[in-house]
Design a protein around this motif. Structure first.
Motif, PDB file in Angstrom:
ATOM      1  N   GLU A 151     118.115  58.552  34.345  1.00  0.00           N
ATOM      2  CA  GLU A 151     117.662  57.317  34.976  1.00  0.00           C
ATOM      3  C   GLU A 151     118.608  56.165  34.694  1.00  0.00           C
ATOM      4  OE1 GLU A 151     114.064  54.215  35.441  1.00  0.00           O
ATOM      5  OE2 GLU A 151     114.485  55.133  33.531  1.00  0.00           O
ATOM      6  N   HIS A 152     119.349  56.257  33.603  1.00  0.00           N
ATOM      7  CA  HIS A 152     120.287  55.173  33.268  1.00  0.00           C
ATOM      8  C   HIS A 152     121.279  54.912  34.388  1.00  0.00           C
ATOM      9  CE1 HIS A 152     119.637  55.247  28.661  1.00  0.00           C
ATOM     10  NE2 HIS A 152     118.659  54.697  29.322  1.00  0.00           N
ATOM     11  N   GLU A 153     121.578  55.946  35.150  1.00  0.00           N
ATOM     12  CA  GLU A 153     122.514  55.759  36.268  1.00  0.00           C
ATOM     13  C   GLU A 153     121.973  54.749  37.270  1.00  0.00           C
ATOM     14  OE1 GLU A 153     123.077  59.656  37.837  1.00  0.00           O
ATOM     15  OE2 GLU A 153     123.576  60.428  35.861  1.00  0.00           O
ATOM     16  N   ARG A 154     120.643  54.655  37.316  1.00  0.00           N
ATOM     17  CA  ARG A 154     120.030  53.760  38.288  1.00  0.00           C
ATOM     18  C   ARG A 154     119.834  52.352  37.741  1.00  0.00           C
ATOM     19  NH1 ARG A 154     117.215  55.005  42.372  1.00  0.00           N
ATOM     20  NH2 ARG A 154     115.687  53.418  41.794  1.00  0.00           N
ATOM     21  N   GLU A 155     119.984  52.215  36.461  1.00  0.00           N
ATOM     22  CA  GLU A 155     119.627  50.922  35.867  1.00  0.00           C
ATOM     23  C   GLU A 155     120.667  49.861  36.203  1.00  0.00           C
ATOM     24  OE1 GLU A 155     118.874  51.772  31.796  1.00  0.00           O
ATOM     25  OE2 GLU A 155     116.876  52.531  32.238  1.00  0.00           O
ATOM     26  N   ARG A 156     120.166  48.695  36.457  1.00  0.00           N
ATOM     27  CA  ARG A 156     121.023  47.630  36.978  1.00  0.00           C
ATOM     28  C   ARG A 156     121.088  46.441  36.046  1.00  0.00           C
ATOM     29  NH1 ARG A 156     118.070  50.024  40.639  1.00  0.00           N
ATOM     30  NH2 ARG A 156     116.327  48.797  39.903  1.00  0.00           N
ATOM     31  N   GLU A 157     120.404  46.493  34.912  1.00  0.00           N
ATOM     32  CA  GLU A 157     120.362  45.300  34.049  1.00  0.00           C
ATOM     33  C   GLU A 157     120.987  45.598  32.705  1.00  0.00           C
ATOM     34  OE1 GLU A 157     116.372  43.722  33.926  1.00  0.00           O
ATOM     35  OE2 GLU A 157     116.117  44.263  36.007  1.00  0.00           O
ATOM     36  N   ASP A 179     114.650  47.937  33.641  1.00  0.00           N
ATOM     37  CA  ASP A 179     114.670  47.019  32.496  1.00  0.00           C
ATOM     38  C   ASP A 179     114.959  47.855  31.240  1.00  0.00           C
ATOM     39  OD1 ASP A 179     114.109  45.388  30.318  1.00  0.00           O
ATOM     40  OD2 ASP A 179     112.361  44.456  31.248  1.00  0.00           O
ATOM     41  N   ARG A 180     116.210  47.847  30.856  1.00  0.00           N
ATOM     42  CA  ARG A 180     116.680  48.748  29.801  1.00  0.00           C
ATOM     43  C   ARG A 180     116.014  48.466  28.448  1.00  0.00           C
ATOM     44  NH1 ARG A 180     122.885  50.665  29.560  1.00  0.00           N
ATOM     45  NH2 ARG A 180     122.413  50.881  31.768  1.00  0.00           N
ATOM     46  N   ALA A 181     115.852  47.177  28.135  1.00  0.00           N
ATOM     47  CA  ALA A 181     115.250  46.833  26.838  1.00  0.00           C
ATOM     48  C   ALA A 181     113.790  47.280  26.782  1.00  0.00           C
ATOM     49  CB  ALA A 181     115.354  45.327  26.603  1.00  0.00           C
ATOM     50  N   SER A 182     113.087  47.164  27.908  1.00  0.00           N
ATOM     51  CA  SER A 182     111.693  47.621  27.951  1.00  0.00           C
ATOM     52  C   SER A 182     111.623  49.137  27.849  1.00  0.00           C
ATOM     53  CB  SER A 182     111.014  47.150  29.246  1.00  0.00           C
ATOM     54  OG  SER A 182     110.935  45.741  29.280  1.00  0.00           O
ATOM     55  N   ARG A 183     112.559  49.804  28.528  1.00  0.00           N
ATOM     56  CA  ARG A 183     112.587  51.273  28.450  1.00  0.00           C
ATOM     57  C   ARG A 183     112.786  51.727  27.001  1.00  0.00           C
ATOM     58  NH1 ARG A 183     113.448  56.173  30.944  1.00  0.00           N
ATOM     59  NH2 ARG A 183     114.956  57.524  29.913  1.00  0.00           N
ATOM     60  N   ARG A 184     113.625  51.009  26.263  1.00  0.00           N
ATOM     61  CA  ARG A 184     113.880  51.360  24.863  1.00  0.00           C
ATOM     62  C   ARG A 184     112.582  51.273  24.043  1.00  0.00           C
ATOM     63  NH1 ARG A 184     115.659  47.543  21.341  1.00  0.00           N
ATOM     64  NH2 ARG A 184     116.094  48.387  19.279  1.00  0.00           N
ATOM     65  N   LEU A 185     111.796  50.243  24.298  1.00  0.00           N
ATOM     66  CA  LEU A 185     110.510  50.106  23.594  1.00  0.00           C
ATOM     67  C   LEU A 185     109.542  51.202  24.021  1.00  0.00           C
ATOM     68  CD1 LEU A 185     109.784  46.259  23.670  1.00  0.00           C
ATOM     69  CD2 LEU A 185     110.913  47.608  21.886  1.00  0.00           C
ATOM     70  N   ALA A 186     109.548  51.518  25.324  1.00  0.00           N
ATOM     71  CA  ALA A 186     108.654  52.566  25.831  1.00  0.00           C
ATOM     72  C   ALA A 186     108.972  53.900  25.156  1.00  0.00           C
ATOM     73  CB  ALA A 186     108.785  52.684  27.348  1.00  0.00           C
ATOM     74  N   LYS A 187     110.260  54.187  25.022  1.00  0.00           N
ATOM     75  CA  LYS A 187     110.660  55.436  24.356  1.00  0.00           C
ATOM     76  C   LYS A 187     110.240  55.418  22.897  1.00  0.00           C
ATOM     77  CE  LYS A 187     114.725  57.191  25.108  1.00  0.00           C
ATOM     78  NZ  LYS A 187     116.203  57.247  25.253  1.00  0.00           N
ATOM     79  N   ALA A 188     110.390  54.264  22.243  1.00  0.00           N
ATOM     80  CA  ALA A 188     110.025  54.173  20.826  1.00  0.00           C
ATOM     81  C   ALA A 188     108.531  54.403  20.634  1.00  0.00           C
ATOM     82  CB  ALA A 188     110.424  52.800  20.266  1.00  0.00           C
ATOM     83  N   PHE A 189     107.712  53.930  21.557  1.00  0.00           N
ATOM     84  CA  PHE A 189     106.260  54.056  21.399  1.00  0.00           C
ATOM     85  C   PHE A 189     105.856  55.525  21.267  1.00  0.00           C
ATOM     86  CE2 PHE A 189     101.787  53.969  22.454  1.00  0.00           C
ATOM     87  CZ  PHE A 189     101.349  52.829  21.795  1.00  0.00           C
ATOM     88  N   GLY A 190     106.584  56.399  21.976  1.00  0.00           N
ATOM     89  CA  GLY A 190     106.445  57.820  21.659  1.00  0.00           C
ATOM     90  C   GLY A 190     105.573  58.650  22.572  1.00  0.00           C
ATOM     91  N   ALA A 191     105.015  58.077  23.635  1.00  0.00           N
ATOM     92  CA  ALA A 191     104.216  58.902  24.556  1.00  0.00           C
ATOM     93  C   ALA A 191     105.126  59.906  25.266  1.00  0.00           C
ATOM     94  CB  ALA A 191     103.509  58.016  25.567  1.00  0.00           C
ATOM     95  N   GLU A 192     104.567  61.043  25.604  1.00  0.00           N
ATOM     96  CA  GLU A 192     105.382  62.057  26.289  1.00  0.00           C
ATOM     97  C   GLU A 192     105.756  61.623  27.694  1.00  0.00           C
ATOM     98  OE1 GLU A 192     103.737  66.020  26.250  1.00  0.00           O
ATOM     99  OE2 GLU A 192     103.205  65.712  24.138  1.00  0.00           O
TER     100      GLU A 192
END
Ligand code: ZN
Length: 335
Positions: free
Chosen positions: A329-335, A150-163
């Protein structure tokens, strides 16, 4: 010129057998400019209090005059577990679904937790993104979980900033155990399934307010708002590791007293075969289980309570996807 508004509204989640209404408070922040709607909740599992404290500080720091759009925040999504400082609700109140985070999107005519969830889900239906704040059990490394692919969720996860970002496979992609444990009813999974980007920050461990972690949580929320275009400012590029959860758990094969390996700390990289600790028979002193990892990866949870029953989880190892923080991981993303 308007400066934005904040309202706090008490809503009824359900009615208890005594006729007492189970209520909670919903905070709504409306910015002077139009924009997306973000729904944030904490304490579905009431002992996980760091999320509640994050929302209290977020309330004090949100620059309302700069907000574009609407933030809806529920600091105590489950008052039943909050009052009991527990993870689940007593069977007498919901024998079908003692864990609220297995019933989403809920059911207005269902069990107590299903009704409570259905009430909160009304906010999700008009949200453009959601954040579900949780914590783990002692000792846990802060991390953010999102649905793998889920690319949009991943974008939010990255923004949140946890390592550490944990990508959790769902539905057809998930293992049998994922289905057996009812994980399709998690709030984050149901939201992602409904097309609403969703993340679950796990803010270290429960029952205690952990200053550093709470501050990181407030920063994380503000950065998520920037990523959604709801606050001005850039989203900083941060180092992170993407890994998979649920695969690298170390389970007690015997009951007894667990002594974690001295010097082992969450967040460290471990190889397969790393000693996690030992379980002793407390009466004979005999060692009954030398627990070791069976995967290499990041140790993100380590049991602290010493008294264990066979089958209990002793440690969790996340399996890295991209140790260097790259985007493979983007290579695996399907959405
Ligand atoms: Zn939780």
């Amino acid at each position: 010129m308007t400066t934005g508004t904040h309202t706090a509204t008490e809503i009824r989640l359900a009615t208890l057998p005594s006729g007492v209404s189970l209520t909670t408070t919903v905070h709504t922040y409306e910015g002077p400019e139009d924009g997306p709607t973000l729904y944030i909740q904490a304490a579905q599992h009431g002992r996980e209090v760091n999320g509640t404290e994050v929302l209290r500080r977020f309330h004090g720091r949100l620059p309302l005059e700069s907000l574009s759009g609407t933030v809806i925040a529920v600091p105590v999504a489950n008052p039943l577990t909050f009052d009991r400082v527990s993870y689940t609700t007593p069977e007498v109140l919901d024998s079908a679904n003692p864990n609220m985070n297995r019933v989403w999107p809920g059911d207005e005519t269902g069990s107590l937790h299903q009704r409570m969830a259905a009430t909160c889900w009304r906010y999700v239906e008009r949200a453009d993104a959601v954040v579900d704040l949780h914590t783990g059990s002692p000792d846990m490394l802060p991390h953010v979980v999102y649905r793998e692919g889920d690319r949009a969720s991943r974008r939010l996860a990255k923004a949140f900033g946890a390592e550490l970002l944990l990508a959790e496979p769902a539905h057809d992609e998930a293992a049998d155990e994922w289905h057996q444990r009812g994980f399709s009813g998690k709030f984050r999974v149901a939201a992602s399934q409904a097309g609403v980007p969703a993340i679950t920050p796990e803010l270290a461990h429960n029952k205690q307010i952990l200053e550093d972690v709470v501050e990181d949580g407030v920063d994380g929320l503000c950065t998520v708002l920037r990523a959604l275009g709801m606050l001005p400012g850039d989203v900083p590029e941060r180092e992170h590791t993407t890994a998979r959860n649920h695969l690298g758990r170390v389970i007690a094969t015997q009951s007894g007293l667990f002594r974690a390996a001295p010097g082992l700390r969450v967040g460290q990289y471990v190889s397969s075969g790393t000693e996690v600790g030992s379980i002793y028979d407390p009466t004979t002193y005999e060692c009954v289980h030398d627990a070791v990892t069976d995967h290499e990866g990041i140790l993100y949870a380590l049991r602290k309570e010493a008294t264990v029953t066979a089958g209990a989880k002793l440690a969790s190892v996340a399996l890295p996807r991209d140790r260097d923080g790259s985007e493979r991981e983007h290579e695996r993303e399907r959405e």
